[in-house]
Write an enzyme that holds these catalytic residues in place. Structure first.
Site, short mmCIF file in Angstrom:
data_model
loop_
_atom_site.label_atom_id
_atom_site.label_comp_id
_atom_site.label_asym_id
_atom_site.label_seq_id
_atom_site.Cartn_x
_atom_site.Cartn_y
_atom_site.Cartn_z
N ASP A 5 57.20 33.23 132.28
CA ASP A 5 58.38 33.88 131.70
C ASP A 5 58.12 35.33 131.27
O ASP A 5 58.99 35.97 130.68
CB ASP A 5 58.91 33.06 130.51
CG ASP A 5 57.84 32.76 129.48
OD1 ASP A 5 56.63 32.89 129.79
OD2 ASP A 5 58.21 32.39 128.35
N GLU A 46 43.06 32.51 123.25
CA GLU A 46 42.52 33.78 123.75
C GLU A 46 41.22 34.11 123.05
O GLU A 46 40.20 34.46 123.68
CB GLU A 46 43.52 34.93 123.51
CG GLU A 46 44.91 34.72 124.10
CD GLU A 46 45.87 34.00 123.16
OE1 GLU A 46 45.42 33.41 122.15
OE2 GLU A 46 47.09 34.03 123.44
#
Ligand code: UDP
Ligand code: MN
Length: 241
Positions: free
Chosen positions: A108, A190
């Site tokens: 997205d 991350e």
């Protein structure tokens, strides 16, 4: 020579899926020396995603890797992690080992193709600003005299590398040099992966004009009603739509 860019895109079945993959895929289609790794959060690759990838004519790898059931019920679900782990494992399992650069880009999100050209030259880890992230509307390394010296991010907490998933690219040499995988730890995916690569602040390569330009955005698509609820409201006269 242009190093090959491996763009890793997690995806899952929902009414927005084909629209997202069409938009992102037609962006990536314009970029040469790029392999799109589309990884479904599902037990098997679905025919509609396979058909879309074939139609685009883009070099691709189509994989499936379902999120283990125990994580679905967590308060903060680690979305797309199983998918990204499968992509990293696939890259490591290839023979000969591929060279180039790996980049995580959610289905997205929105990217300027100029950034893809910049990041393919990543030596170890490159970083750059991401727009539309949380309350500050941007997440970015702070760069002084060409070096990353700190972070601008709305949720730094105890993260050593407080960056968005779309905010960094990694040379495959680092991926191959370890067996580190992204953790199933929402919010820390991350940071923990970058820590596992063992990089230092000095080694981070700032892109996007010393991190002064936003060339990728963490866009989000409004969720639509699933078809089961829609059909109660109306059914389309052309029954295959
Ligand atoms: N995703 C997935 N399985 C899920 C939910 C999300 O594979 O159950 C994928 C999704 O397609 C996207 C990424 O994981 O590429 C991040 O999910 P989402 O966009 O919903 O998270 P947000 O951007 O809101 O953090
Ligand atoms: Mn998203």
């Amino acid at each position: 020579p242009r190093p090959v860019l491996y763009v890793v895109t997690p995806t899952y079945r929902r009414v927005e899926q084909v629209a997202e993959l069409t938009r992102l895929g037609q962006t990536l289609l314009t970029v040469p020396h790029l392999v799109w790794m589309v990884v479904e959060d599902a037990d098997a690759c679905s025919p509609h995603v396979a058909a879309l990838l074939d139609r685009l004519g883009i070099p691709y790898v189509h994989l499936a890797s379902a999120m283990p059931a125990q994580y679905r019920s967590e308060r903060y679900v680690p979305r797309g992690v199983s998918n990204r782990r499968a992509a990293m494992t696939w890259l490591r399992d290839q023979s000969p080992q591929p060279t180039g650069v790996m980049y995580f880009l959610d289905d997205d999100n929105t990217i300027d193709i100029r950034l893809l050209e910049q990041m393919r030259h990543t030596k170890k880890v490159s970083m750059f600003p991401v727009g539309l992230v949380a309350d500050y509307l941007v997440s970015s390394p702070i760069v002084q005299e060409g070096r990353v010296t700190g972070w601008f991010d709305g949720w730094i907490v105890d993260r050593q590398f407080p960056v968005d998933m779309a905010g960094f690219a990694v040379n495959l040499s680092l991926v191959m040099a370890s067996d580190a995988l992204m953790p199933y730890h929402a919010g820390y995916e991350e940071d923990k992966l970058l820590r596992a690569f063992g990089i230092t602040m000095d080694e981070i390569e700032p892109l996007a004009n010393q991190c002064t330009e936003i060339l990728v955005w963490h866009t989000k698509t409004k969720k639509n009603q699933p078809p089961s609820l829609r059909r109660e409201v109306a059914s389309h006269p052309n029954s295959n739509i």
